[in-house]
Design an enzyme around this catalytic site. Structure first.
Site, PDB file in Angstrom:
ATOM      1  N   TYR A 197      -5.452   7.689  -5.704  1.00 52.47           N
ATOM      2  CA  TYR A 197      -4.269   6.930  -5.262  1.00 52.47           C
ATOM      3  C   TYR A 197      -4.386   6.484  -3.793  1.00 52.47           C
ATOM      4  CZ  TYR A 197       0.591   5.614  -4.399  1.00 52.47           C
ATOM      5  OH  TYR A 197       1.723   4.917  -4.028  1.00 52.47           O
ATOM      6  N   LYS A 225      -5.384   2.815  -2.130  1.00 48.78           N
ATOM      7  CA  LYS A 225      -4.364   2.208  -1.257  1.00 48.78           C
ATOM      8  C   LYS A 225      -4.961   1.862   0.110  1.00 48.78           C
ATOM      9  CE  LYS A 225      -0.505   1.940  -3.644  1.00 48.78           C
ATOM     10  NZ  LYS A 225      -0.011   0.614  -4.031  1.00 48.78           N
ATOM     11  N   SER A 263       0.866  -1.185   0.000  1.00 53.54           N
ATOM     12  CA  SER A 263       0.000   0.000   0.000  1.00 53.54           C
ATOM     13  C   SER A 263       0.900   1.233   0.000  1.00 53.54           C
ATOM     14  CB  SER A 263      -0.942  -0.053   1.202  1.00 53.54           C
ATOM     15  OG  SER A 263      -1.770   1.084   1.227  1.00 53.54           O
ATOM     16  N   SER A 264       0.589   2.201   0.832  1.00 53.61           N
ATOM     17  CA  SER A 264       1.389   3.432   0.865  1.00 53.61           C
ATOM     18  C   SER A 264       0.972   4.241   2.089  1.00 53.61           C
ATOM     19  CB  SER A 264       1.112   4.264  -0.391  1.00 53.61           C
ATOM     20  OG  SER A 264       1.663   5.556  -0.248  1.00 53.61           O
TER      21      SER A 264
HETATM   22  N1  LIG Z   1       8.271   4.870  -4.403  1.00 54.84           N
HETATM   23  C1  LIG Z   1       7.623   5.329  -3.359  1.00 54.84           C
HETATM   24  O1  LIG Z   1       7.997   6.343  -2.738  1.00 54.84           O
HETATM   25  C2  LIG Z   1       6.405   4.603  -2.848  1.00 54.84           C
HETATM   26  C3  LIG Z   1       5.798   5.072  -1.660  1.00 54.84           C
HETATM   27  C4  LIG Z   1       4.692   4.425  -1.165  1.00 54.84           C
HETATM   28  C5  LIG Z   1       4.188   3.313  -1.804  1.00 54.84           C
HETATM   29  N2  LIG Z   1       4.788   2.880  -2.946  1.00 54.84           N
HETATM   30  C6  LIG Z   1       4.202   1.699  -3.587  1.00 54.84           C
HETATM   31  O2  LIG Z   1       5.213   0.748  -3.857  1.00 54.84           O
HETATM   32  C7  LIG Z   1       4.879   0.014  -5.041  1.00 54.84           C
HETATM   33  C8  LIG Z   1       6.049   0.055  -6.012  1.00 54.84           C
HETATM   34  O3  LIG Z   1       6.330   1.397  -6.309  1.00 54.84           O
HETATM   35  P1  LIG Z   1       7.707   1.848  -6.968  1.00 54.84           P
HETATM   36  O4  LIG Z   1       7.919   3.257  -6.585  1.00 54.84           O
HETATM   37  O5  LIG Z   1       8.761   0.854  -6.694  1.00 54.84           O
HETATM   38  O6  LIG Z   1       7.300   1.811  -8.537  1.00 54.84           O
HETATM   39  P2  LIG Z   1       8.230   1.896  -9.835  1.00 54.84           P
HETATM   40  O7  LIG Z   1       9.611   2.311  -9.495  1.00 54.84           O
HETATM   41  O8  LIG Z   1       7.463   2.695 -10.807  1.00 54.84           O
HETATM   42  O9  LIG Z   1       8.288   0.371 -10.331  1.00 54.84           O
HETATM   43  C9  LIG Z   1       7.111  -0.251 -10.713  1.00 54.84           C
HETATM   44  C10 LIG Z   1       7.385  -1.638 -11.260  1.00 54.84           C
HETATM   45  O10 LIG Z   1       6.133  -2.228 -11.665  1.00 54.84           O
HETATM   46  C11 LIG Z   1       6.133  -2.481 -13.085  1.00 54.84           C
HETATM   47  N3  LIG Z   1       4.773  -2.220 -13.566  1.00 54.84           N
HETATM   48  C12 LIG Z   1       4.104  -1.051 -13.582  1.00 54.84           C
HETATM   49  N4  LIG Z   1       2.867  -1.215 -14.092  1.00 54.84           N
HETATM   50  C13 LIG Z   1       2.751  -2.533 -14.396  1.00 54.84           C
HETATM   51  C14 LIG Z   1       1.716  -3.313 -14.966  1.00 54.84           C
HETATM   52  N5  LIG Z   1       0.537  -2.790 -15.342  1.00 54.84           N
HETATM   53  N6  LIG Z   1       1.938  -4.638 -15.130  1.00 54.84           N
HETATM   54  C15 LIG Z   1       3.112  -5.197 -14.770  1.00 54.84           C
HETATM   55  N7  LIG Z   1       4.134  -4.495 -14.232  1.00 54.84           N
HETATM   56  C16 LIG Z   1       3.954  -3.177 -14.052  1.00 54.84           C
HETATM   57  C17 LIG Z   1       7.206  -1.553 -13.639  1.00 54.84           C
HETATM   58  O11 LIG Z   1       7.768  -1.985 -14.871  1.00 54.84           O
HETATM   59  P3  LIG Z   1       7.128  -1.528 -16.295  1.00 54.84           P
HETATM   60  O12 LIG Z   1       6.909  -0.059 -16.212  1.00 54.84           O
HETATM   61  O13 LIG Z   1       8.156  -1.936 -17.302  1.00 54.84           O
HETATM   62  O14 LIG Z   1       5.858  -2.288 -16.419  1.00 54.84           O
HETATM   63  C18 LIG Z   1       8.245  -1.634 -12.519  1.00 54.84           C
HETATM   64  O15 LIG Z   1       8.971  -2.836 -12.593  1.00 54.84           O
HETATM   65  C19 LIG Z   1       3.591   0.648  -5.585  1.00 54.84           C
HETATM   66  O16 LIG Z   1       2.482  -0.102  -5.148  1.00 54.84           O
HETATM   67  C20 LIG Z   1       3.569   2.023  -4.935  1.00 54.84           C
HETATM   68  O17 LIG Z   1       2.273   2.534  -4.779  1.00 54.84           O
HETATM   69  C21 LIG Z   1       5.872   3.503  -3.498  1.00 54.84           C
END
Ligand SMILES: NC(=O)c1ccc[n+]([C@@H]2O[C@H](COP(=O)([O-])OP(=O)(O)OC[C@H]3O[C@@H](n4cnc5c(N)ncnc54)[C@H](OP(=O)(O)O)[C@@H]3O)[C@@H](O)[C@H]2O)c1
Length: 255
Positions: free
Chosen positions: A154, A158, A139-140
């Site tokens: 968003y 979540k 989640s987040s």
């Molecule tokens: N980063 C933060 O600060 C943060 C904070 C709170 C929560 N989160 C949560 O953590 C999780 C991961 O976030 P992240 O920041 O690591 O994201 P990210 O860096 O954008 O990485 C996302 C990954 O998922 C893949 N992806 C995206 N859409 C997809 C789809 N429809 N089907 C299959 N693969 C898909 C992407 O590859 P492709 O684009 O090649 O598909 C990539 O490998 C999310 O649920 C996000 O809400 C992140």
């Protein structure tokens, strides 16, 4: 702490970038077999090649699957179970990061962040029941605190992820399957969402950084460590929790 994740079969959505990439590596370091997906074939090919060299004692099997195509998602999950003889852990990690208050964004956020997550788990469930496995949903903090993304789907979706995971924990406990959420705070990855914000909206980046009481954003490995614990037998009595890993960013008290 020995986590006992050797040879466990892990299914993880979104494993080529950001938090997902760190989680894939962390499971491989423990000797797990990790099936992961993303939409970009070139990234999958590269990950399969480098991870095979980096972790010769584990098994990384990436596939190009867009989880918004539920039929393809389900057949991928089922094929992973067939290929590796079952499923021990499911990590539902993908978000489509829809942050506009429009019908299009609400629809996409529900479809990818909720329905595809539900579908991943639903397909894996018969296998998880056999292994008495575990589910971790991502989640987040935006699901807990109202932040700069409001009003938008968003955080609302979540929050729904946390609620659904708690439902799973309660209903699956008698079957020996655990379900927990990990809610990351701001996680900085250069080629990730906060790296993009830093480059494209430095004002927002500065403002958000200032809200982090530790004076920094988190690292993806810090989320991976928490998720591995939740997924492992070391968390055998932990189910239904929302493990917030945010360096004390949230201001609300979680009771
Ligand atoms: N980063 C933060 O600060 C943060 C904070 C709170 C929560 N989160 C949560 O953590 C999780 C991961 O976030 P992240 O920041 O690591 O994201 P990210 O860096 O954008 O990485 C996302 C990954 O998922 C893949 N992806 C995206 N859409 C997809 C789809 N429809 N089907 C299959 N693969 C898909 C992407 O590859 P492709 O684009 O090649 O598909 C990539 O490998 C999310 O649920 C996000 O809400 C992140």
């Amino acid at each position: 702490m020995h986590l006992g994740l050797e040879k466990k079969v892990v299914i993880l959505t979104g494993g080529t970038k950001g938090i997902g990439r760190s989680m894939v590596k962390a499971f491989l370091e423990e000797g797990s077999t990790v099936h992961f997906c993303s939409r970009t074939q070139a990234d999958i090919d590269k990950a399969n090649e480098t991870l095979a060299k980096q972790y010769p004692n584990a098994k990384a099997i990436g596939a190009a699957v867009d989880i918004s195509d539920l039929a393809k998602l389900n057949s991928w999950v089922e094929s992973c179970a067939q290929q590796s003889g079952g499923i021990d852990v499911v990590v539902a990690n993908v978000s489509c990061f829809k942050m506009d208050n429009t019908a299009e964004h609400w629809q996409a956020a529900f479809h990818v962040d909720m329905l595809a997550l539900w579908s991943t788990i639903q397909t894996a469930l018969p296998h998880l029941e056999k292994t008495k496995g575990s589910i971790v949903t991502i989640s987040s903090v935006t699901g807990r605190d109202v932040d700069f993304t409001a009003p938008s789907p968003y955080g609302a979706i979540k929050a729904a992820v946390v609620h659904y995971t708690a439902q799973l924990a309660h209903t699956l406990a008698p079957k020996g399957v655990r379900a927990n959420t990990c809610s990351p705070g701001n996680i900085y990855v250069e080629d990730g969402v906060w790296g993009d914000v830093e480059r494209n909206d430095p004002e927002l980046f500065k403002k958000q950084m200032a809200l982090n009481p530790m004076g920094r954003m988190g690292k993806p490995e810090e989320i991976a460590n928490a998720v591995l614990f939740l997924a492992s037998e070391r968390a055998s009595f932990v189910s239904g929790t929302n493990f917030v890993v945010d360096g004390a960013l949230c201001t609300g008290v979680q009771l």
